[in-house]
Design a protein around this motif. Structure first.
Motif, short mmCIF file in Angstrom:
data_model
loop_
_atom_site.label_atom_id
_atom_site.label_comp_id
_atom_site.label_asym_id
_atom_site.label_seq_id
_atom_site.Cartn_x
_atom_site.Cartn_y
_atom_site.Cartn_z
N ALA A 1 0.83 -1.21 0.00
CA ALA A 1 0.00 0.00 0.00
C ALA A 1 0.86 1.26 0.00
O ALA A 1 0.59 2.21 -0.73
CB ALA A 1 -0.94 -0.01 1.20
N LEU A 2 1.92 1.28 0.82
CA LEU A 2 2.80 2.44 0.87
C LEU A 2 3.55 2.64 -0.46
O LEU A 2 3.72 3.77 -0.92
CB LEU A 2 3.79 2.31 2.03
CG LEU A 2 3.19 2.43 3.42
CD1 LEU A 2 4.21 2.02 4.48
CD2 LEU A 2 2.69 3.84 3.67
N CYS A 3 3.99 1.55 -1.03
CA CYS A 3 4.70 1.64 -2.30
C CYS A 3 3.77 2.07 -3.42
O CYS A 3 4.17 2.85 -4.30
CB CYS A 3 5.39 0.32 -2.63
SG CYS A 3 6.85 0.01 -1.59
N LYS A 4 2.55 1.61 -3.38
CA LYS A 4 1.58 2.03 -4.39
C LYS A 4 1.36 3.54 -4.30
O LYS A 4 1.28 4.22 -5.32
CB LYS A 4 0.26 1.29 -4.22
CG LYS A 4 -0.73 1.58 -5.32
CD LYS A 4 -1.96 0.71 -5.22
CE LYS A 4 -2.86 0.96 -6.41
NZ LYS A 4 -4.00 0.08 -6.42
N ALA A 5 1.30 4.06 -3.08
CA ALA A 5 1.15 5.51 -2.89
C ALA A 5 2.37 6.27 -3.42
O ALA A 5 2.26 7.41 -3.85
CB ALA A 5 0.93 5.82 -1.41
N ALA A 6 3.54 5.59 -3.41
CA ALA A 6 4.78 6.21 -3.92
C ALA A 6 4.89 6.01 -5.44
O ALA A 6 5.85 6.49 -6.05
CB ALA A 6 6.00 5.62 -3.23
N GLY A 7 3.93 5.29 -6.04
CA GLY A 7 3.93 5.12 -7.48
C GLY A 7 4.60 3.85 -7.97
O GLY A 7 4.93 3.73 -9.15
N VAL A 8 4.81 2.90 -7.07
CA VAL A 8 5.48 1.65 -7.44
C VAL A 8 4.60 0.48 -7.03
O VAL A 8 4.16 0.39 -5.90
CB VAL A 8 6.86 1.53 -6.74
CG1 VAL A 8 7.53 0.22 -7.11
CG2 VAL A 8 7.73 2.71 -7.07
N GLU A 9 4.36 -0.41 -7.99
CA GLU A 9 3.60 -1.64 -7.70
C GLU A 9 4.57 -2.69 -7.16
O GLU A 9 5.52 -3.04 -7.83
CB GLU A 9 2.91 -2.16 -8.96
CG GLU A 9 1.74 -1.33 -9.41
CD GLU A 9 0.54 -1.37 -8.48
OE1 GLU A 9 0.27 -2.44 -7.88
OE2 GLU A 9 -0.11 -0.33 -8.35
N THR A 10 4.30 -3.15 -5.95
CA THR A 10 5.12 -4.20 -5.36
C THR A 10 4.23 -5.41 -5.10
O THR A 10 3.01 -5.29 -5.01
CB THR A 10 5.78 -3.75 -4.04
OG1 THR A 10 4.77 -3.28 -3.15
CG2 THR A 10 6.80 -2.65 -4.29
#
Length: 162
Positions: free
Chosen positions: A151-160
């Motif tokens: 969720a945090l990475c998605k908010a940063a623009g990266v799909e993990t």
């Protein structure tokens, strides 16, 4: 004979004027290309200095995703080699490697992303110390840590995919 000399002189003059005109066009084209290249370089430099490389969390999440892909590729490699059950030694080594790579990725991350990475690192290290690391990593705590980081990475623009 005089007509041939006159015609030759006229052709020579026209040729010289054409060459002179081409030279000016070449100089103009070169100057335009140089100006365009300089403007392009300046725009690139301005963009680079305006956006400080990229958000630290974006870089961190990209590195974390590479660490997880490496872990998954190692699992896939074992499966493709005919291994039906991962040995505790192999699972431990892979989890420690994952934890090390996530630790490296966490450098420079925001507090929130660093904390989420730490939860994943702790889960990997805890599982690596279990007598059955492959089973221990499949826990609700690990799933929650992965979900939070995703969720945090998605908010940063990266799909993990943790």
């Amino acid at each position: 004979m005089i007509a041939i000399r006159v015609a030759s002189a006229v052709l020579a003059g026209v040729s010289m004027m054409t060459l002179a005109a081409c030279g000016e066009e070449t100089e103009t084209a070169a100057a335009t290309a140089t100006t365009t290249a300089t403007a392009s370089a300046a725009a690139t430099e301005a963009a680079a200095s305006a956006a400080p490389a990229r958000n630290a969390d974006t870089v961190t999440c990209e590195q974390a995703e590479r660490a997880v892909k490496s872990f998954k590729n190692a699992l896939l490699g074992l499966a493709q080699s005919g291994v039906t059950e991962i040995s505790p030694t192999d699972a431990k080594a892979m989890l420690i490697d994952l934890a090390d790579n996530l630790t490296k990725a966490s450098e420079g991350a925001s507090d929130e992303v660093a904390a989420a990475l730490k939860a994943n690192i702790d889960a990997a290290l805890k599982a690596s110390n279990d007598k059955d690391p492959a089973t221990a990593i499949d826990s609700p705590e690990t799933a929650k840590a992965g979900k939070d980081l995703n969720a945090l990475c998605k908010a940063a623009g990266v799909e993990t995919t943790f």
